[in-house]
Write a protein that holds these residues in place. Structure first.
Motif, short mmCIF file in Angstrom:
data_model
loop_
_atom_site.label_atom_id
_atom_site.label_comp_id
_atom_site.label_asym_id
_atom_site.label_seq_id
_atom_site.Cartn_x
_atom_site.Cartn_y
_atom_site.Cartn_z
N PHE A 1 0.83 -1.20 0.00
CA PHE A 1 0.00 0.00 0.00
C PHE A 1 0.87 1.26 0.00
N LEU A 2 1.86 1.29 0.87
CA LEU A 2 2.71 2.48 0.97
C LEU A 2 3.61 2.65 -0.26
N LYS A 3 4.02 1.55 -0.85
CA LYS A 3 4.80 1.65 -2.09
C LYS A 3 4.00 2.42 -3.14
N ASP A 4 2.73 2.08 -3.26
CA ASP A 4 1.88 2.77 -4.25
C ASP A 4 1.70 4.24 -3.89
N VAL A 5 1.56 4.53 -2.58
CA VAL A 5 1.40 5.92 -2.14
C VAL A 5 2.65 6.73 -2.49
N LEU A 6 3.83 6.18 -2.22
CA LEU A 6 5.08 6.88 -2.53
C LEU A 6 5.16 7.21 -4.01
N ALA A 7 4.80 6.23 -4.84
CA ALA A 7 4.88 6.44 -6.29
C ALA A 7 3.84 7.45 -6.77
N LYS A 8 2.61 7.30 -6.30
CA LYS A 8 1.52 8.15 -6.75
C LYS A 8 1.72 9.60 -6.33
N GLU A 9 2.16 9.81 -5.08
CA GLU A 9 2.28 11.17 -4.53
C GLU A 9 3.66 11.79 -4.77
N GLY A 10 4.60 11.01 -5.29
CA GLY A 10 5.93 11.54 -5.53
C GLY A 10 6.67 11.89 -4.25
N ILE A 11 6.45 11.11 -3.21
CA ILE A 11 7.05 11.38 -1.90
C ILE A 11 8.53 11.01 -1.91
N LYS A 12 9.36 11.95 -1.49
CA LYS A 12 10.81 11.74 -1.52
C LYS A 12 11.41 11.50 -0.13
N THR A 13 10.69 11.87 0.92
CA THR A 13 11.21 11.73 2.29
C THR A 13 10.18 11.00 3.15
N ILE A 14 10.64 10.02 3.92
CA ILE A 14 9.76 9.32 4.86
C ILE A 14 10.38 9.39 6.25
N ILE A 15 9.53 9.46 7.26
CA ILE A 15 9.97 9.48 8.65
C ILE A 15 9.25 8.36 9.39
N THR A 16 10.02 7.53 10.08
CA THR A 16 9.42 6.53 10.95
C THR A 16 9.77 6.87 12.39
N THR A 17 8.84 6.64 13.30
CA THR A 17 9.10 6.98 14.69
C THR A 17 8.67 5.83 15.61
N GLY A 18 9.48 5.53 16.59
CA GLY A 18 9.18 4.44 17.51
C GLY A 18 9.73 4.75 18.90
N PRO A 19 9.35 4.00 19.94
CA PRO A 19 8.62 2.73 19.84
C PRO A 19 7.15 2.91 19.50
N PRO A 20 6.53 1.81 18.98
CA PRO A 20 7.13 0.49 18.76
C PRO A 20 8.14 0.54 17.61
N HIS A 21 9.30 -0.06 17.83
CA HIS A 21 10.37 0.02 16.86
C HIS A 21 10.11 -0.83 15.62
N SER A 22 9.07 -1.65 15.66
CA SER A 22 8.68 -2.38 14.46
C SER A 22 8.28 -1.42 13.33
N VAL A 23 7.87 -0.20 13.71
CA VAL A 23 7.52 0.80 12.70
C VAL A 23 8.73 1.11 11.81
N HIS A 24 9.93 1.06 12.39
CA HIS A 24 11.13 1.34 11.60
C HIS A 24 11.35 0.29 10.51
N LEU A 25 10.82 -0.90 10.71
CA LEU A 25 10.98 -1.95 9.70
C LEU A 25 10.20 -1.59 8.44
N ILE A 26 9.12 -0.82 8.60
CA ILE A 26 8.39 -0.33 7.43
C ILE A 26 9.30 0.58 6.62
N GLY A 27 10.00 1.48 7.33
CA GLY A 27 10.94 2.35 6.64
C GLY A 27 12.05 1.57 5.98
N TYR A 28 12.53 0.54 6.66
CA TYR A 28 13.63 -0.28 6.13
C TYR A 28 13.23 -0.92 4.80
N TYR A 29 12.03 -1.49 4.74
CA TYR A 29 11.61 -2.17 3.51
C TYR A 29 11.21 -1.19 2.41
N LEU A 30 10.67 -0.03 2.78
CA LEU A 30 10.36 0.98 1.77
C LEU A 30 11.63 1.55 1.14
#
Length: 298
Positions: A1-30
């Motif tokens: 879902f987020l891959k499509d959002v990044l492409a559609k919106e032309g997003i160049k910067t993402i910020i992940t914040t934790g805890p929960p530190h599992s949120v950072h894994l979303i940033g890692y894979y994106l």
């Protein structure tokens, strides 16, 4: 879902914040295979946070936590932490840029109208058993015995939950008549209690793991412009902030003589109607200023 959002919106910067530190894994894979700028924001440490050892992890689970932590720290373009201790810890893992941006306070600095007539030492928020400042209660009990005027004026005020163990300790040293437990109040009411109190109490667990923990309430205490009495672990990061801003004193859990001297000096100033602090450069911890630093870093 987020891959499509990044492409559609032309997003160049993402910020992940934790805890929960599992949120950072979303940033890692994106970040994998994409030209995005990733900022990983750690509001607490990961594998050295105070409760980590209490999770009863297997060796393989502990190893996986360390591995995932390292992956995030090596892959993020920029890292944000809330204390210098966490920054030093992460610098031993990664060479990526790391910026300390603490928590802060909202709004403008206010004047204190209508201070309590009693010599109130107030704690705002949860005061649980692990934080029990036993030496403080003992010192206050001594002062009650030694100084009739102090006995007449003292009040221990707790805004929020207080553990039964702490209340029992206070009663054991003979301070039961000085306790006032207000319980939970709204955030706005808590700010009023802070500004009315003579002294604000800040306590942290006496542990190596809590040296880098800087409670958010510290900054609201500073904005209240009342003397801060802090008790925590040796080399607590809070100490340098309080010293720099001249907003109070920080003691170890084992301190007693100097702790007593400071409280006595504050009490003497209170009797003269002169218990105040002349703080220095508190504005650097306003959320407006911290947001400016965040915007520059991004």
């Amino acid at each position: 879902f987020l891959k499509d959002v990044l492409a559609k919106e032309g997003i160049k910067t993402i910020i992940t914040t934790g805890p929960p530190h599992s949120v950072h894994l979303i940033g890692y894979y994106l970040k994998q295979g994409r030209p995005v700028h990733w900022v990983a924001d750690f509001r607490d440490p990961w594998t050295t946070i105070g409760y980590h050892k209490k999770l009863k992890l297997t060796k393989s689970a502990e190893k996986k936590h360390k591995l995932l932590e390292a992956k995030v720290l090596h892959t993020a373009d920029k890292i944000i932490v809330t204390s210098s201790t966490t920054k030093k810890e992460f610098e031993n893992i990664t060479s990526q840029p790391i910026k300390v941006i603490t928590n802060g306070f909202d709004g403008e600095l206010l004047t204190n109208d209508g201070l309590d007539s009693k010599f109130t030492i107030s704690h705002i928020g949860s005061l649980l058993s692990g934080r029990n400042p036993v030496k403080l209660w003992s010192v206050l009990a001594q002062m009650v015995d030694e100084f009739p005027a102090f006995k007449e004026a003292l009040r221990l005020q707790f805004i929020g939950v207080v553990s039964d163990e702490i209340l029992s300790t206070i009663k054991e040293v003979g301070l039961q008549d000085f306790i006032e437990v207000i319980g939970y109040v709204s955030h706005q009411e808590a700010l009023v209690y802070q500004r009315k109190s003579q002294v604000l109490l800040l306590v942290e667990i006496d542990s190596q793991e809590t040296i880098g923990i800087i409670p958010g309430k510290l900054f609201e205490y500073m904005a209240a412009k009342r003397p801060i009495l802090g008790i925590g672990p040796k080399n607590w990061d809070v100490e340098s902030i309080v010293e720099e801003t001249k907003t109070g004193y920080i003691f170890k859990h084992s301190d007693d003589i100097e702790l007593k001297n400071v409280i006595l000096r504050w009490f003497e100033n209170y009797q003269k109607g002169q218990l105040n602090i002349i703080a220095d450069n508190i504005e650097q911890f306003s959320r407006r200023e911290l947001t400016r630093k965040l915007a520059e870093y991004i």
